[in-house]
Design an enzyme around this catalytic site. Structure first.
Site, PDB file in Angstrom:
ATOM      1  N   ARG A   1      -2.164   2.484   8.216  1.00 39.56           N
ATOM      2  CA  ARG A   1      -1.998   2.802   6.778  1.00 39.56           C
ATOM      3  C   ARG A   1      -1.273   4.140   6.662  1.00 39.56           C
ATOM      4  O   ARG A   1      -1.899   5.191   6.522  1.00 39.56           O
ATOM      5  CB  ARG A   1      -3.366   2.893   6.094  1.00 39.56           C
ATOM      6  CG  ARG A   1      -4.080   1.563   5.901  1.00 39.56           C
ATOM      7  CD  ARG A   1      -5.373   1.780   5.103  1.00 39.56           C
ATOM      8  NE  ARG A   1      -5.911   0.559   4.556  1.00 39.56           N
ATOM      9  CZ  ARG A   1      -6.918  -0.142   5.100  1.00 39.56           C
ATOM     10  NH1 ARG A   1      -7.477   0.258   6.206  1.00 39.56           N
ATOM     11  NH2 ARG A   1      -7.349  -1.247   4.515  1.00 39.56           N
TER      12      ARG A   1
ATOM     13  N   ARG B   1       2.554  -0.101   8.653  1.00 39.96           N
ATOM     14  CA  ARG B   1       2.749  -0.543   7.273  1.00 39.96           C
ATOM     15  C   ARG B   1       3.455   0.569   6.493  1.00 39.96           C
ATOM     16  O   ARG B   1       3.061   1.730   6.578  1.00 39.96           O
ATOM     17  CB  ARG B   1       1.402  -0.854   6.619  1.00 39.96           C
ATOM     18  CG  ARG B   1       1.588  -1.338   5.184  1.00 39.96           C
ATOM     19  CD  ARG B   1       0.297  -1.770   4.569  1.00 39.96           C
ATOM     20  NE  ARG B   1      -0.537  -0.641   4.190  1.00 39.96           N
ATOM     21  CZ  ARG B   1      -1.706  -0.786   3.577  1.00 39.96           C
ATOM     22  NH1 ARG B   1      -2.186  -1.984   3.321  1.00 39.96           N
ATOM     23  NH2 ARG B   1      -2.417   0.268   3.238  1.00 39.96           N
TER      24      ARG B   1
ATOM     25  N   GLU C   1      -1.277 -10.246  -0.247  1.00 37.67           N
ATOM     26  CA  GLU C   1      -2.389  -9.650  -0.986  1.00 37.67           C
ATOM     27  C   GLU C   1      -2.273  -9.850  -2.495  1.00 37.67           C
ATOM     28  O   GLU C   1      -3.097  -9.374  -3.253  1.00 37.67           O
ATOM     29  CB  GLU C   1      -2.595  -8.180  -0.623  1.00 37.67           C
ATOM     30  CG  GLU C   1      -1.359  -7.353  -0.488  1.00 37.67           C
ATOM     31  CD  GLU C   1      -1.626  -5.949   0.077  1.00 37.67           C
ATOM     32  OE1 GLU C   1      -2.771  -5.621   0.392  1.00 37.67           O
ATOM     33  OE2 GLU C   1      -0.655  -5.187   0.176  1.00 37.67           O
TER      34      GLU C   1
ATOM     35  N   ASN D   1      -8.595  -7.393   0.824  1.00 41.94           N
ATOM     36  CA  ASN D   1      -9.138  -6.450  -0.178  1.00 41.94           C
ATOM     37  C   ASN D   1      -8.394  -6.616  -1.500  1.00 41.94           C
ATOM     38  O   ASN D   1      -8.993  -6.710  -2.570  1.00 41.94           O
ATOM     39  CB  ASN D   1      -8.991  -5.004   0.293  1.00 41.94           C
ATOM     40  CG  ASN D   1      -9.589  -4.793   1.668  1.00 41.94           C
ATOM     41  OD1 ASN D   1     -10.461  -5.535   2.071  1.00 41.94           O
ATOM     42  ND2 ASN D   1      -9.102  -3.801   2.386  1.00 41.94           N
ATOM     43  N   ASP D   2      -7.082  -6.619  -1.395  1.00 47.58           N
ATOM     44  CA  ASP D   2      -6.293  -6.762  -2.614  1.00 47.58           C
ATOM     45  C   ASP D   2      -6.198  -8.210  -3.055  1.00 47.58           C
ATOM     46  O   ASP D   2      -6.149  -8.490  -4.255  1.00 47.58           O
ATOM     47  CB  ASP D   2      -4.884  -6.182  -2.414  1.00 47.58           C
ATOM     48  CG  ASP D   2      -4.898  -4.680  -2.608  1.00 47.58           C
ATOM     49  OD1 ASP D   2      -5.525  -4.221  -3.582  1.00 47.58           O
ATOM     50  OD2 ASP D   2      -4.315  -3.968  -1.779  1.00 47.58           O
TER      51      ASP D   2
ATOM     52  N   ARG E   1     -11.091  -3.237  -7.393  1.00 44.74           N
ATOM     53  CA  ARG E   1     -11.905  -3.071  -6.186  1.00 44.74           C
ATOM     54  C   ARG E   1     -12.605  -1.718  -6.131  1.00 44.74           C
ATOM     55  O   ARG E   1     -13.527  -1.516  -5.346  1.00 44.74           O
ATOM     56  CB  ARG E   1     -11.045  -3.274  -4.926  1.00 44.74           C
ATOM     57  CG  ARG E   1      -9.885  -2.323  -4.830  1.00 44.74           C
ATOM     58  CD  ARG E   1      -8.867  -2.766  -3.803  1.00 44.74           C
ATOM     59  NE  ARG E   1      -9.058  -2.123  -2.525  1.00 44.74           N
ATOM     60  CZ  ARG E   1      -8.144  -2.100  -1.558  1.00 44.74           C
ATOM     61  NH1 ARG E   1      -6.988  -2.730  -1.722  1.00 44.74           N
ATOM     62  NH2 ARG E   1      -8.382  -1.501  -0.429  1.00 44.74           N
TER      63      ARG E   1
ATOM     64  N   CYS F   1      -6.186  -8.387   7.840  1.00 42.58           N
ATOM     65  CA  CYS F   1      -6.433  -6.964   8.082  1.00 42.58           C
ATOM     66  C   CYS F   1      -7.265  -6.331   6.974  1.00 42.58           C
ATOM     67  O   CYS F   1      -7.507  -5.135   6.981  1.00 42.58           O
ATOM     68  CB  CYS F   1      -5.132  -6.199   8.279  1.00 42.58           C
ATOM     69  SG  CYS F   1      -4.080  -6.219   6.822  1.00 42.58           S
TER      70      CYS F   1
HETATM   71  C1  PEP Z   1      -5.929  -5.101   1.861  1.00 46.00           C
HETATM   72  O1  PEP Z   1      -5.574  -5.037   0.682  1.00 46.00           O
HETATM   73  O2  PEP Z   1      -6.736  -5.949   2.284  1.00 46.00           O
HETATM   74  C2  PEP Z   1      -5.415  -4.135   2.840  1.00 46.00           C
HETATM   75  C3  PEP Z   1      -5.670  -4.262   4.119  1.00 46.00           C
HETATM   76  O3  PEP Z   1      -4.699  -3.079   2.350  1.00 46.00           O
HETATM   77  P1  PEP Z   1      -5.400  -1.825   1.649  1.00 46.00           P
HETATM   78  O4  PEP Z   1      -6.883  -1.964   1.841  1.00 46.00           O
HETATM   79  O5  PEP Z   1      -4.876  -0.609   2.298  1.00 46.00           O
HETATM   80  O6  PEP Z   1      -4.985  -1.979   0.236  1.00 46.00           O
HETATM   81 MG    MG Z   2      -3.917  -3.781   0.189  1.00 44.69          MG
END
Ligand code: PEP
Ligand code: MG
Length: 593
Positions: free
Chosen positions: A306, A343, A446, A469-470, A480, A517
């Site tokens: 990240r 990334r 995402e 996550n997104d 979130r 991820c």
């Molecule tokens: C996600 O969105 O799952 C991700 C891995 O990216 P981030 O958590 O950094 O938004």
């Molecule tokens: Mg993300």
């Protein structure tokens, strides 16, 4: 009095220690311990900071024009009086002598104590003097920073033994501040706001120390120095626990240590399922030096670097190509030949940059930052920054196996622009005589749109990585980072499961590599689910690798895959998890046979 505060469990384990309350606005104040023989100089440093402000205010007062409002002089008098009050500087010096806090920390700790006293005052006039006190402290902090320029917070290790562990309690901690707490003095975190996959929570998890967020009122209920237990598994904070409760948690702490040591023995064991499917366990990292932690945990690569964390806490000065190149090279070399997926910056939403650039100025007016100029949208709006980052990544690729990953792609036009930028950067590097190898390009899945048009994206890219996550945030329309809707943030939601399963199966069918991820990858509650979907590449915090690996060693992917249709048809998380548990039980029997 003992009481409990409930929140969201975001980072597992038990932490026991004394509460250090830090106001959100002052989380970025330097927090470190000073050596015992630095106590006197540090007390003098604080006095000097105070004296500088006294001098500043007296000058200001003397230079007030004759027609200045009378209130202004009176206000300066109040501030000068507060500066001389022993309850501020004298008490802060005590924190330095007794706790070995640095001057800035001591001052803000004392401000917390006094602010609470002000809050409890009946008299409106006196209660409002809190703002004056805060302004005075702000001035001293700024004088101390100018003179010391320590900048960083909480990075020094404790240098004297026998002290109680410290747990940080704050209304909020931004991801940018949280990242600075890596290697800090704090052994646990409690915040009032935040969700399970907010970036603050993610960074806490990457530090592998217990944390509970979204408590709503912990910072109001917990007092400075209270004894606190963080139960990071249950999301509970126990304040001033009874001796019996304390002993119970100490026991659990010891058990967790033993379990951790046992799992660490799996480090060199390859992650192969009972039916001989080899699984790649990659690491998510935030800083280049995290590569060593990833290797030590047995990661077979970095699945998500990240990079936006390199862009934070810099007072607005963003890292140039050279600095980025060095950071990426450090990570790549640190992984000793294993692949590193870098990334491109994912700023915006809960990871804002200091507002410097044109894009950021626009961002200021964005009403909904999670849907605004974030991630690749920001990079494409800042072509110079994007090119710099791509150049740095390509240059680092000469030192190992590098892949480039683009966050939050939702449009094919974005992919075309990315490809064009890559082509031109490679050409430019070639013109300069720098060999730029052809590194693999991947996009994060995402945004639901990306998942739904996957076949089109797969034609353009070499690999995809699912950011659950997104993906969950945007599929379910749940912020979130917002604890008010955290109960609706559901990875087991049928729509989410459909999308993830579909992406994995379509990518595999197209012969393209696919990984997950997001936080689901490192949560053992989802290991069998993802295996059932055919996932063979997981990327997670290094500390999560051993426990996920243990699940993988006991799993039979063929059996799990058989129940996938049932799982996808389930109408409750319990039912879905039940199907998988049933298939896993067969796996465990197979292991013993
Ligand atoms: C996600 O969105 O799952 C991700 C891995 O990216 P981030 O958590 O950094 O938004
Ligand atoms: Mg993300």
């Amino acid at each position: 009095m003992s009481f409990q505060v409930f929140g969201i469990a975001v980072s597992k384990g038990v932490a026991i220690g004394r509460a250090v309350l830090v106001a959100s606005s002052r989380v970025d104040v330097a927090h470190y311990f000073i050596a015992a023989n630095d106590v006197d100089p540090e007390r003098r440093r604080l006095e000097a900071g105070r004296d500088a402000v006294v001098h500043e205010l007296e000058t200001l007062k003397n230079e007030l024009p004759d027609d200045a409002p009378h209130e202004l002089a009176a206000l300066l008098d109040v501030h000068l009086m507060l500066l001389q009050d022993d309850a501020l500087i004298g008490a802060a010096q005590q924190w330095i002598s007794e706790r070995h806090y640095n001057a800035e920390w001591a001052l803000s700790a004392q401000l917390e104590v006094l602010a609470r006293q002000f809050d409890e005052m009946e008299d409106d006039y006196l209660r409002e003097r809190k703002a004056d006190l805060e302004q005075v402290v702000e001035r001293i902090l700024s004088a101390l920073t100018d003179e010391n320029n320590a900048g960083a917070l909480g990075v020094a290790e404790r240098d004297f033994a026998g002290e109680d562990p410290l747990l940080l309690v704050s209304a909020d901690i931004s991801p940018a501040d949280m990242i600075q707490f890596k290697r800090s003095v704090f052994q646990g975190f409690i915040t009032d706001i935040g969700g399970k996959t907010s970036h603050t929570a993610i960074v806490a998890r990457s530090m592998d120390i217990p944390a509970v967020v979204g408590t709503r009122e912990a910072s109001r209920l917990i007092q400075q120095d209270d004894w606190v237990v963080i139960d990071g598994d249950a999301g509970v904070v126990i304040v001033n626990p009874s001796p019996i409760i304390l002993e119970e948690y100490r026991f659990r702490q010891r058990q967790a240590e033993l379990e951790r040591a046992r799992l660490a023995r799996l480090r060199h064991t390859p992650a192969i399922t009972l039916d001989s499917v080899r699984i790649d366990l990659h690491a998510n990292i935030e800083l280049p030096d995290d590569a060593s932690t990833a290797l030590a945990a047995g990661a077979t690569g970095v699945g998500l670097f990240r990079t936006e964390f390199l862009f934070m806490n810099r007072g607005g000065r963003l890292p140039d190509e050279e600095e980025q190149f060095r950071a990426y090279k450090t990570a790549v070399e640190g992984m000793q030949g294993l692949p590193v997926t870098i990334r491109t910056v994912d700023v915006g939403a809960d990871k804002p940059l200091e507002r410097l650039t044109l894009a950021e100025l626009r961002h200021e007016h964005t009403l909904n930052p999670a849907m605004g100029l974030r991630a690749i949208r920001w990079s494409l709006a800042e072509p110079h920054m994007f090119r710099q980052q791509l150049r740095a990544i390509f240059r680092a690729s000469a030192f190992g196996k590098v892949r480039v990953l683009i966050p939050m792609v939702a449009h094919l036009s974005e992919v075309r622009q990315i490809q064009e930028a890559i082509r031109s950067v490679r050409q430019q590097l070639a013109d300069e005589g720098i060999l730029a190898t052809n590194i693999e390009l991947g996009v994060m899945i995402e945004v639901p749109a990306a998942a739904l048009m996957l076949p089109l994206l797969l034609r353009q890219v070499d690999f995809v990585s699912i950011g659950t996550n997104d993906l969950i945030q945007y599929t379910l329309a749940i912020d979130r980072a917002d604890e008010a809707v955290a109960h609706l943030y559901d990875p087991w939601h049928p729509a989410v499961l459909q999308l993830i399963a579909q992406v994995i199966s379509q990518a595999r069918a197209a012969g393209k590599s696919v990984s997950v991820c997001g936080e689901m990858a490192g949560d053992t509650a989802f290991t069998e689910l993802l295996l059932a979907m055919g996932l063979t590449q997981f990327s997670m915090h290094p500390s999560q690798i051993p426990s996920v690996k243990q699940r993988i060693l006991r799993a039979d992917t063929a059996r799990l895959a058989e129940v996938l249709p049932q799982v996808l048809q389930s109408d409750s998380p319990q039912e879905a998890a039940g199907c998988l548990a049933h298939a896993s039980a067969f796996g465990a029997i197979g292991e013993r046979a």
